[in-house]
Design an enzyme around this catalytic site. Structure first.
Site, short mmCIF file in Angstrom:
data_model
loop_
_atom_site.label_atom_id
_atom_site.label_comp_id
_atom_site.label_asym_id
_atom_site.label_seq_id
_atom_site.Cartn_x
_atom_site.Cartn_y
_atom_site.Cartn_z
N HIS A 43 -1.07 -3.76 -10.19
CA HIS A 43 -1.49 -3.79 -8.78
C HIS A 43 -1.36 -2.37 -8.26
O HIS A 43 -0.25 -1.85 -8.13
CB HIS A 43 -0.56 -4.75 -8.02
CG HIS A 43 -1.13 -5.27 -6.74
ND1 HIS A 43 -2.20 -6.12 -6.69
CD2 HIS A 43 -0.76 -5.06 -5.45
CE1 HIS A 43 -2.48 -6.40 -5.42
NE2 HIS A 43 -1.61 -5.78 -4.65
N LYS A 188 -9.13 -8.60 0.07
CA LYS A 188 -8.66 -7.29 0.53
C LYS A 188 -8.79 -6.39 -0.69
O LYS A 188 -8.47 -6.81 -1.80
CB LYS A 188 -7.21 -7.45 0.96
CG LYS A 188 -6.36 -6.21 1.09
CD LYS A 188 -5.14 -6.56 1.94
CE LYS A 188 -3.98 -5.62 1.77
NZ LYS A 188 -2.90 -5.88 2.75
N LYS A 190 -7.67 -2.73 -2.33
CA LYS A 190 -6.79 -1.58 -2.19
C LYS A 190 -7.58 -0.33 -2.55
O LYS A 190 -8.10 -0.24 -3.68
CB LYS A 190 -5.61 -1.73 -3.14
CG LYS A 190 -4.68 -2.88 -2.76
CD LYS A 190 -4.05 -2.62 -1.42
CE LYS A 190 -2.71 -3.25 -1.26
NZ LYS A 190 -2.09 -2.94 0.02
N ASP A 220 -7.49 -1.74 2.32
CA ASP A 220 -6.19 -1.17 2.70
C ASP A 220 -6.07 0.22 2.10
O ASP A 220 -6.04 0.38 0.87
CB ASP A 220 -5.06 -2.07 2.20
CG ASP A 220 -3.71 -1.71 2.80
OD1 ASP A 220 -3.63 -0.69 3.51
OD2 ASP A 220 -2.74 -2.46 2.57
N GLU A 246 -7.33 -1.26 6.96
CA GLU A 246 -5.89 -1.34 7.19
C GLU A 246 -5.24 0.02 6.95
O GLU A 246 -5.47 0.66 5.92
CB GLU A 246 -5.31 -2.39 6.23
CG GLU A 246 -3.82 -2.64 6.37
CD GLU A 246 -3.34 -3.81 5.50
OE1 GLU A 246 -4.18 -4.66 5.10
OE2 GLU A 246 -2.14 -3.88 5.21
N ASP A 271 -0.49 -1.52 9.73
CA ASP A 271 0.51 -2.13 8.84
C ASP A 271 1.77 -1.27 8.87
O ASP A 271 2.69 -1.54 9.65
CB ASP A 271 -0.06 -2.27 7.42
CG ASP A 271 0.87 -3.04 6.50
OD1 ASP A 271 1.86 -3.60 6.99
OD2 ASP A 271 0.63 -3.09 5.27
N LYS A 295 4.92 -8.80 8.87
CA LYS A 295 5.65 -8.98 7.61
C LYS A 295 7.15 -9.02 7.88
O LYS A 295 7.67 -8.16 8.60
CB LYS A 295 5.40 -7.81 6.66
CG LYS A 295 3.96 -7.62 6.25
CD LYS A 295 3.77 -6.45 5.30
CE LYS A 295 2.29 -6.34 4.96
NZ LYS A 295 1.94 -5.24 4.10
N GLU A 349 -2.43 -13.24 4.04
CA GLU A 349 -2.58 -12.77 2.66
C GLU A 349 -1.37 -13.24 1.85
O GLU A 349 -0.90 -12.51 0.96
CB GLU A 349 -2.70 -11.24 2.63
CG GLU A 349 -1.49 -10.53 3.21
CD GLU A 349 -1.55 -9.01 3.17
OE1 GLU A 349 -2.66 -8.46 3.13
OE2 GLU A 349 -0.48 -8.37 3.18
#
Ligand code: MUC
Ligand code: MG
Length: 396
Positions: A43, A188, A190, A220, A246, A271, A295, A349
């Protein structure tokens, strides 16, 4: 009247009053444990990349014998925010646990105050501990955490999936599989690892491959661009049909985010810019974003997440349920509080359990029809699978 009467908790009894149903809610023990769970694939974020996700598992034992659980996740050690599982463990063991042992588990706001007095910031550590208090009390009373928080207003939430291998072909296959299984049809992506022109090519390929079946709801940037880059590339993102961007700029650059939000039609999501209620107020006052990602690792308690959400709502910002690849323990905690927010227009998410190669609980969270269901049952609605915990536990 004391000067600080609003937070004068000195007159409160230190143990829970006797009550047959309550039994003894006094916090007796707090234990922490680090677990590392591999991810199904690498990731990649602009600033870090993970193949294993680390979590801190917290267990709060109360006088009636019930154990409550909570969890915090970090991404790539202290690279996403300043906390790592090692620092979270040290802060809980050394500072937060001593502040809560002996206090009644059902005084959730009091716990937040005591933790704020014992340690500055350290939001993940505080959230994990308050989660475990809520779970212990919910399990004692036979009530889900969302009921303790005022009650759920939704039973399920639309949930997106994050594409983050950086390889467009792999990401197209992954997105198609998610759509086919009716798990996710919003995504989403990245970006920010590569040159923006490369990212635009990658996004264009993905968007056209899933056209008519799925959409790119968020990209993001994880703070990787500066204002000039954002000005140059935001129109291209809008052209591809990306629904929002984001954290395009470093977390501190609210003035830049304000200018971007004013100049570009594509919604800006905050964020890393919003941890505390004060950060949220600054973003709202400066109109530095259109949407905020909520979050537990940032806000430092379930009750604080609701406070941040209330400020955003008051300013007319959209709310989005964020994550940090939590297992089903941390994800359940997020879902319990997301369930109670009057408005969650941007969905969530909360896909963490699906990106991990294993779980820590006996129950699996339900993902169906592009939504995640709010877990039912007492407390968080999940219980530990001790064999799984032992399997993933980090040895000292
Ligand atoms: C982030 O910055 O949003 C959450 C989901 C994901 O893919 O990365 C994380 C962190
Ligand atoms: Mg983000």
């Amino acid at each position: 009247m004391t000067v600080n009467s609003a937070t004068d908790i000195s007159g409160l009894q230190s143990t829970a009053p006797d009550h047959p149903a309550a039994a003894d809610l006094t916090v007796r023990s707090i234990r922490t444990q680090i677990v590392d769970i591999p991810t199904v694939r690498e990731h990649k974020l602009s600033s870090l990349s993970v193949t294993h996700q680390s979590h801190i598992l917290v267990r709060v034992g109360i006088g009636n014998g019930v154990e409550g659980i909570g969890e915090a996740a970090t991404l790539g050690g202290p690279r996403w925010s300043e906390e790592s599982v090692e620092t979270i463990k040290a802060v809980i063991d050394g500072y937060l646990a001593p502040a809560l042992v002996g206090r009644p588990a059902d005084r959730f706001e009091e716990a937040a105050i005591l933790m704020d007095r014992a340690a500055k910031r350290n939001a993940s550590a505080k959230s994990a501990l308050q989660t475990a208090l809520f779970d212990a009390v919910g399990k004692t009373r036979g009530l889900p955490v969302h009921t303790l928080l005022g009650g759920a207003v939704r039973a399920r939430i639309p949930v997106l999936w994050a594409l983050a291998s950086g390889d467009a072909e792999q990401e197209i296959d992954e997105a198609k599989e998610k759509i086919e299984k009716r798990l996710h049809n919003t995504f989403k992506v990245k970006i920010g690892v590569n040159d923006p022109a490369e990212d635009i090519k990658r996004l264009t390929k993905i968007a056209s491959a899933i056209e008519g079946h799925g959409t790119l709801k968020v990209v993001d940037v994880n703070q990787a661009w500066d204002e000039a880059m954002a000005d140059r590339w935001l129109p291209a993102l809008a052209e591809i049909g990306v629904g929002s961007v984001e954290q395009p700029l470093p977390h501190w650059n609210l003035a830049g985010m304000t200018r971007l939000a004013a100049r570009h039609a594509i919604p800006i999501m905050a964020d890393e810019s919003v941890f505390s209620i004060h950060d949220m107020f600054a973003v709202a006052r400066q109109a530095a974003a259109d949407v905020v990602s909520l979050k537990l690792v940032k806000h430092g308690c379930l009750t604080a997440l609701r406070d941040v959400a209330a400020i955003a709502r008051a300013a007319g910002l959209g709310l989005y349920g964020g994550c940090l690849l939590e297992s089903s323990v941390g994800t359940a905690a997020h879902l319990q509080v997301f369930a109670t927010l009057p408005d969650l227009a941007w969905g969530c998410e909360s896909f963490g359990p699906l990106i991990l190669k294993g779980g820590l609980t006996k129950e699996r969270l339900t993902y169906q029809n592009f939504c995640v269901c709010i877990p039912e049952g007492p407390g968080l609605g999940v219980t530990l699978d001790e064999d799984a915990v032992a399997h993933f536990a980090r040895s000292d």
